[in-house]
Structures are given as C-alpha cells and as structure tokens.
Design a protein around this motif. Structure first.
Motif, mmCIF file in Angstrom:
data_model
loop_
_atom_site.group_PDB
_atom_site.id
_atom_site.type_symbol
_atom_site.label_atom_id
_atom_site.label_comp_id
_atom_site.label_asym_id
_atom_site.label_seq_id
_atom_site.Cartn_x
_atom_site.Cartn_y
_atom_site.Cartn_z
ATOM 1 N N SER A 1 1.127 -23.217 -37.464
ATOM 2 C CA SER A 1 0.229 -22.266 -36.801
ATOM 3 C C SER A 1 1.016 -21.082 -36.237
ATOM 4 N N ARG B 1 1.172 -17.002 -37.285
ATOM 5 C CA ARG B 1 0.996 -15.922 -36.307
ATOM 6 C C ARG B 1 2.089 -14.860 -36.468
ATOM 7 N N SER C 1 4.649 -19.244 -28.105
ATOM 8 C CA SER C 1 3.263 -18.834 -28.367
ATOM 9 C C SER C 1 3.267 -17.344 -28.687
ATOM 10 N N GLU D 1 -7.077 -22.818 -41.741
ATOM 11 C CA GLU D 1 -7.242 -23.326 -40.377
ATOM 12 C C GLU D 1 -6.624 -22.362 -39.361
ATOM 13 N N SER D 2 -5.499 -21.754 -39.706
ATOM 14 C CA SER D 2 -4.894 -20.753 -38.823
ATOM 15 C C SER D 2 -5.806 -19.544 -38.675
ATOM 16 N N GLN E 1 -8.635 -20.471 -36.304
ATOM 17 C CA GLN E 1 -8.146 -20.563 -34.929
ATOM 18 C C GLN E 1 -7.929 -19.172 -34.331
ATOM 19 N N GLU F 1 -11.265 -17.341 -33.702
ATOM 20 C CA GLU F 1 -11.943 -17.861 -32.511
ATOM 21 C C GLU F 1 -11.299 -17.308 -31.236
ATOM 22 N N GLU F 2 -9.961 -17.213 -31.223
ATOM 23 C CA GLU F 2 -9.269 -16.654 -30.058
ATOM 24 C C GLU F 2 -9.647 -15.185 -29.851
#
Length: 291
Positions: free
Chosen positions: A92, A96, A221, A276-277, A280, A283-284
């Motif tokens: 993930s 990014r 992150s 899936e990334s 995610q 959604e963020e």
C-alpha cells in the motif's frame, strides 16, 4: 550574482553550491511576503557579502517539478526503495510513493533491496507485478553487491529523489555506490520491524559519476489528499487503457455496474493489490472532502 543550486536547508539557512564552493545563505524577505519557501533543488541566484562570506538568495528560477513530500524542486528522476524483508514491504505504501511520483511526470524506478533474504520465485512474482505495469524494477543487495551497477546507471546525470520507508537501506545503497558519502545508517528494530530514522533532513548529494541524489527521511505513511477524486485513476498507469470504457462516464470504479476497471481486475489484467490501493486512496480523498 552567482548561480547555484540549494543542496540543504536547515533552520532558515540555505546551503548553495555554486560549483566552486558551498555558501551558507539567507533568503530575501520578499520571498516570505510572496509566500515562497526556497526548496532543496531550487536553482537560485545569490549575492555574496564580502564581510561575512555568507550569501543572500536574490532570485529563484522557475521550478520544473515540485514534490510536496519530501519538499524538493526540479527532480527529474525517482528511485523508490523498499526492502524485501526486515522490514516487510508495505505494498500500500509502495503504491502511494508511485502515485506521488506519477503526479510529477518524472522517471520512476522501483528498487527492491535486501533480495538476498527472499527466495527467487517470491522475488520474481513481486517484481513481475510492477514490471507488467511498465515500471523499471531492479533488485539489490549491498551484502552481496547485487544490482549496484544497474542502480548507478539509473542515477547517472539525473537529479534523483531516493525515497522509501525507514530501514529499507537507502543510505546503505548510496554508501555502496559512492563510499565517500559516508551516510549514517541504522538497524531495523526487531520488536516493531521498523527502521530508525537516520536521515534527519533533505540533502542533495553530488555523485562522482554525474548527477545528484536526494537521500530523504523515511516515511511510514504518506498522504495524497491533494489529488482530486477524479484525477486519481489517471495516476494508476495500468488503468489507462480501460478508462472511458465504463458504462458511466463519471464511474469511480467502486460499486458502479459495467465498470471496465473492475472487469479488468476480475480478469487479472489489473493486479488486485493495486486496485485495493486505488479504493483505499479514493476513500481517503473522499473522506477529506467531506470535512
């Protein structure tokens, strides 16, 4: 005035390499008024104060690229480093980093380090995911001296951001390529499988074989909430051939019927972990817009 490039910035001081020497500089107050912050990588014009030998940044040339994190300018190449093990790679987070680099339209290489810790088939499967998308992927090991020549060629004559989480071996790789850099390295915590932050600031380092490289602090992150919800799909390279083929023009590729992206995932034309990334991240971004 002298031309130079900012190679480091600490506490309001900027260190400018003019080719002959590095000058410690302050920036003119006009930049603060214009809300312009000098960045490492900026090409600048400076004047030198004879009394102190210090410099003053008078002008900042127009930037070709600008990254938000790490905050650097004029990068034309990115090497994204992840360890195969110790610490375990976060797919993930890797995705990014790739999206962040894609927003700047720069050359991208994925470097999987510590490949001596993984079986050949597992490594081949992981590298294959990104090679299929079209990324340049190399495997390296400083212990066994694997891939260092290939990595050097990726850095030659370019201005490269060398990015990735803590503990993946970024500084060790750069030291192996050019020992006189003497960058500090750290071990990975055995309790939390996370690297220690050994790079404290962003610094531009000149390479003997041509080019510059930025050894950046590691990140656990990475926020991408500056990307628009309708833009995100375009930064996933493998989506491109399917975008526009959905039933709905404004398809977000989530729960809509007859979605070309979801169909491509089902048919293994798009990797499940990449999709899936995407979900995610979207959604963020949507969550940020709600607030």
């Amino acid at each position: 005035m002298n031309n130079g490039i900012i190679v480091k910035g600490i506490g309001g001081f900027y260190y400018v390499d003019t080719g002959d020497r590095i000058f410690e500089c302050r920036a003119r107050g006009k930049f603060r008024k214009e809300k312009v912050i000098p960045l490492v990588g900026d090409r600048v014009k400076i004047t030198i104060q004879e009394s102190s030998g210090q410099g003053v940044i008078e002008e900042i040339e127009q930037r070709e690229t600008e990254l938000i994190r790490p905050p650097v300018a004029n990068i034309n190449n990115a090497v994204i480093v992840f360890a195969i093990q110790k610490p375990e790679p976060s797919i993930s987070l890797l995705n990014r980093f790739l999206i962040l680099a894609e927003t700047q339209e720069i050359d991208i290489t994925i470097c999987f380090n510590k490949i001596d810790l993984l079986q050949d088939q597992e490594l081949s499967d992981l590298m294959g995911i990104y090679e299929k998308i079209g990324y340049s992927v190399i495997g390296t090991s400083t212990k066994q001296g694997i891939g260092l020549k290939d990595l050097s060629q990726k850095l030659m004559d370019k201005i490269t951001v060398f990015a990735g989480p803590s503990g993946v071996g970024k500084s060790s790789l750069l030291n192996a390529i050019q020992p006189n850099l003497r960058l500090q390295t750290g071990e990975v915590s055995s309790k939390i499988e996370r690297g220690k932050h050994t790079t404290r600031h962003v610094e531009l380092l000149q390479l003997d074989f041509g080019g510059w490289v930025l050894d950046t602090p590691g990140f656990s992150s990475l926020s991408l909430d500056f990307i628009g919800e309708d833009e995100l799909q375009y930064f996933f390279k493998e989506f491109n051939e399917f975008v526009g083929m959905c039933k709905f023009n404004a398809c977000r590729h989530l729960s809509e019927p007859d979605c070309a992206i979801k169909k491509a995932v089902e048919e293994n034309q798009i990797c499940q972990s990449r999709y899936e990334s995407y979900m995610q991240l979207l959604e963020e971004i949507l969550q940020t817009r709600r607030y």
